[in-house]
Design a protein around this motif. Structure first.
Motif, short mmCIF file in Angstrom:
data_model
loop_
_atom_site.label_atom_id
_atom_site.label_comp_id
_atom_site.label_asym_id
_atom_site.label_seq_id
_atom_site.Cartn_x
_atom_site.Cartn_y
_atom_site.Cartn_z
N ILE A 66 0.87 -1.19 0.00
CA ILE A 66 0.00 0.00 0.00
C ILE A 66 0.90 1.23 0.00
N PRO A 67 0.67 2.20 -0.90
CA PRO A 67 1.51 3.40 -0.94
C PRO A 67 1.48 4.14 0.40
N ALA A 68 2.66 4.49 0.89
CA ALA A 68 2.77 5.19 2.17
C ALA A 68 1.98 6.50 2.21
N PRO A 69 1.95 7.29 1.10
CA PRO A 69 1.15 8.53 1.15
C PRO A 69 -0.33 8.27 1.43
N LEU A 70 -0.87 7.17 0.85
CA LEU A 70 -2.28 6.85 1.09
C LEU A 70 -2.51 6.49 2.55
N VAL A 71 -1.61 5.72 3.12
CA VAL A 71 -1.69 5.35 4.54
C VAL A 71 -1.66 6.61 5.40
N SER A 72 -0.73 7.50 5.06
CA SER A 72 -0.58 8.74 5.82
C SER A 72 -1.86 9.57 5.79
N ILE A 73 -2.46 9.70 4.60
CA ILE A 73 -3.69 10.51 4.46
C ILE A 73 -4.84 9.88 5.26
N VAL A 74 -5.00 8.56 5.16
CA VAL A 74 -6.09 7.87 5.85
C VAL A 74 -5.92 7.96 7.37
N VAL A 75 -4.71 7.70 7.85
CA VAL A 75 -4.45 7.70 9.30
C VAL A 75 -4.67 9.10 9.89
N LEU A 76 -4.10 10.12 9.25
CA LEU A 76 -4.23 11.49 9.78
C LEU A 76 -5.68 11.97 9.74
N THR A 77 -6.40 11.59 8.69
CA THR A 77 -7.82 11.98 8.60
C THR A 77 -8.61 11.31 9.73
N ALA A 78 -8.35 10.02 9.95
CA ALA A 78 -9.04 9.28 11.02
C ALA A 78 -8.76 9.90 12.38
N ILE A 79 -7.51 10.28 12.62
CA ILE A 79 -7.12 10.88 13.91
C ILE A 79 -7.84 12.20 14.14
N THR A 80 -7.81 13.08 13.12
CA THR A 80 -8.42 14.41 13.29
C THR A 80 -9.93 14.33 13.45
N VAL A 81 -10.56 13.41 12.70
CA VAL A 81 -12.03 13.28 12.80
C VAL A 81 -12.41 12.65 14.13
N ALA A 82 -11.71 11.59 14.51
CA ALA A 82 -12.05 10.88 15.76
C ALA A 82 -11.80 11.75 16.98
N ALA A 83 -10.72 12.50 16.96
CA ALA A 83 -10.37 13.33 18.13
C ALA A 83 -10.98 14.72 18.06
N GLY A 84 -11.63 15.02 16.94
CA GLY A 84 -12.26 16.33 16.78
C GLY A 84 -11.26 17.47 16.77
N ILE A 85 -10.10 17.22 16.21
CA ILE A 85 -9.04 18.26 16.17
C ILE A 85 -9.40 19.29 15.11
N ALA A 86 -9.39 20.56 15.52
CA ALA A 86 -9.75 21.65 14.60
C ALA A 86 -8.51 22.14 13.85
N VAL A 87 -8.33 21.64 12.62
CA VAL A 87 -7.22 22.09 11.76
C VAL A 87 -7.78 22.37 10.36
N PRO A 88 -7.07 23.15 9.54
CA PRO A 88 -7.55 23.40 8.17
C PRO A 88 -7.72 22.09 7.40
N THR A 89 -8.82 22.01 6.65
CA THR A 89 -9.11 20.79 5.88
C THR A 89 -9.28 21.14 4.40
N VAL A 90 -9.41 20.10 3.58
CA VAL A 90 -9.63 20.30 2.14
C VAL A 90 -10.90 21.11 1.91
N GLY A 91 -11.93 20.85 2.73
CA GLY A 91 -13.20 21.56 2.59
C GLY A 91 -13.06 23.06 2.77
N ASP A 92 -12.06 23.50 3.53
CA ASP A 92 -11.84 24.94 3.74
C ASP A 92 -11.36 25.64 2.47
N LYS A 93 -10.84 24.87 1.51
CA LYS A 93 -10.32 25.45 0.26
C LYS A 93 -11.44 25.86 -0.69
N GLY A 94 -12.62 25.26 -0.51
CA GLY A 94 -13.74 25.58 -1.40
C GLY A 94 -14.68 24.40 -1.52
N ASP A 95 -15.88 24.66 -2.02
CA ASP A 95 -16.88 23.59 -2.18
C ASP A 95 -16.47 22.64 -3.31
#
Length: 490
Positions: A169-198
């Motif tokens: 499995i490509p490491a970048p994909l693992v990195s994106i999935v893991v960090l997304t899971a952490i921020t969503v699960a922990a409710g960490i308020a950081v800039p997201t892709v959605g902040d860039k536009g609809d």
């Protein structure tokens, strides 16, 4: 079936690599496309549509498998002023015309000019791209919540160490999935892709640009279209050459040039902002993920639309820190660290280092790859001409009886060398017969013929005769054609 040869991407191992690479690239394309839309002054959906149509089309018609083409910053910078001054309809019309220009330039063989790009310019191009990719990430690391920094560090650590566990499995994909899971699960308020536009909620629909079809419109869009065509081709062909080197394979640059044109025409009719090859995403695809076929390029575009239209809410939650980490890794993978190693610099000729530095300086200063490549190539040519000019030499032998002198000319005779040639003869003291032996020389241009005419004239003014002997066939032809026909040669 007899004679049927199964495509390489149908093997399970290759198929898995191509699919996962396409997914990683699609995720990385989303914030890039949105950012470039902002640069061009258009709605984020326009950049995403362009990335979708460019990638899918070039996968079929392009000449370099596994290279990613999408909406790019280079094209956005060129086309942005047209959109601001005349409106979106003119931007779309310019993109279509740029595609037509690229097809014409491709058919005329503009890709063959790539052989005149020296290696030092290529190294400068690669290094400056790495620098530009990194600089583009800096705003995402400045004035952000503190949580972004540990997420960024975690993303980099995952990409460095995860491949040691498995490369399935490509490491970048693992990195994106893991960090997304952490921020969503922990409710960490950081800039997201959605902040860039609809993100778009439906597929693009084809249509004609909303402009009057008049000569006046053509006059407005033509300069922008030509600039887009040239910048797009140069970036695409340089990227294709880079992928050739990485993969040790050859690609059809003429087909790539024409393919870029077709992709831009398709993109224009679907209301996209145009684009070209993307070095960052191509490096993710080829170097980081190991993709090698057209399938990864096609899937990158297809996954991009699926992610936006079907999984928009999920994609919107991806923290920008995860994508910035991917791009930072791309910078390190792209930069040619060997080129700046002290050991390399000590051995490299000063001219080569100068060309590399000039190329990097021009690209980083202007954020325009085309300017850097052109200035770097011209600098290399000047240095080369200066170096070769010194290789031309003249030696003389006078007969024992003093009746004639033979001058042996060696080296390449062209404009830079011929300027010194006239001063290498002893017009006043030489005997009445002068022989110029060119068996070890080659005449390249009119300047050299004019110099030889000037030498003959100077001897004739003193009543002496000159005989030029032993020219090779091409030199004899150019000398016979031009000798005596060039005014101002003496």
């Amino acid at each position: 079936m007899p004679g049927f040869r199964r495509p390489s991407w149908l093997s399970p191992k290759v198929l898995r690599t191509e699919v996962l690479a396409g997914l990683v690239v699609a995720l990385a394309l989303i914030p890039e496309a949105i950012s470039f839309s902002i640069i061009a002054g258009v709605d984020p959906a326009i950049g995403l549509f362009a990335s979708f149509t460019m990638a899918v089309t070039i996968a079929v018609v392009g000449g370099r498998p596994a290279m990613i083409s999408a909406a790019t910053g280079a094209v956005a910078l060129v086309i942005g002023p047209l959109n601001r001054e005349h409106g979106f309809g003119y931007l779309v019309a310019a993109v279509i015309l740029a595609g037509v220009f690229q097809i014409v330039l491709g058919a005329l063989g503009v890709a063959k000019l790539m052989r005149f790009v020296p290696r030092s310019v290529m190294v400068g191009f690669v290094n400056s791209l790495a620098i530009l990719i990194f600089v583009a990430q800096v705003p995402e690391m400045h004035d952000v919540p503190w949580a972004v920094y540990p997420l960024l560090a975690a993303g980099l650590a995952l990409m460095v160490f995860f491949p040691k566990v498995t490369k399935v499995i490509p490491a970048p994909l693992v990195s994106i999935v893991v960090l997304t899971a952490i921020t969503v699960a922990a409710g960490i308020a950081v800039p997201t892709v959605g902040d860039k536009g609809d993100l778009p909620s439906s597929l693009p629909v084809p249509g004609l640009p909303d402009v009057p079809f008049t000569l006046e419109t053509l006059k407005i869009i033509a300069p922008y279209a030509l600039a887009v065509a040239l910048v797009g081709l140069m970036e695409s062909l340089m990227t294709a050459k880079l992928v050739d080197d990485i993969t040790d394979t050859h690609s059809n640059k003429t087909r790539e040039s024409i393919g870029q044109g077709i992709a831009n025409i398709v993109t224009g009719f679907f209301g996209g902002m145009g684009g070209c090859a993307m070095i960052g995403q191509t490096m993710i695809n080829v170097r980081v993920s190991g993709a090698r076929t057209r399938l990864s390029t096609f899937l990158a575009g297809a996954f991009l639309m699926v992610l936006c239209v079907v999984f928009g809410p999920v994609v919107s939650d991806i923290p920008m820190a995860a994508l910035v980490a991917v791009m930072v890794m791309v910078c390190f993978a792209t930069f040619d660290w060997h080129s700046i190693a002290p050991k390399t610099l000590r051995r490299m000729p000063a001219g080569e280092i100068t060309v590399m530095v000039v190329t990097v300086a021009c690209v980083v200063t202007t954020s325009n790859l085309a300017i850097g490549v052109v200035v770097g190539s011209v600098t290399a040519m000047v240095i080369f001409a200066k170096r070769v000019a010194h290789l031309a030499d003249v030696t003389s032998v006078t007969d024992p009886d003093g009746t004639q002198v033979v001058y042996s000319v060696t080296g390449e005779l062209f404009f830079a060398a011929s300027n010194d040639l006239v001063g290498r003869f002893n017009y006043a003291t030489d005997p009445d017969k002068v022989v110029i032996d060119l068996s070890a020389a080659h005449i390249w241009d009119a300047s050299s013929v004019a110099a030889l005419d000037a030498i003959e004239t100077k001897y004739a003014q003193r009543g002496k005769t000159v005989e030029i002997i032993s020219l090779n066939e091409p030199s004899a032809h150019i000398h016979k054609t031009l000798s005596g026909e060039l005014s101002g040669g003496h």
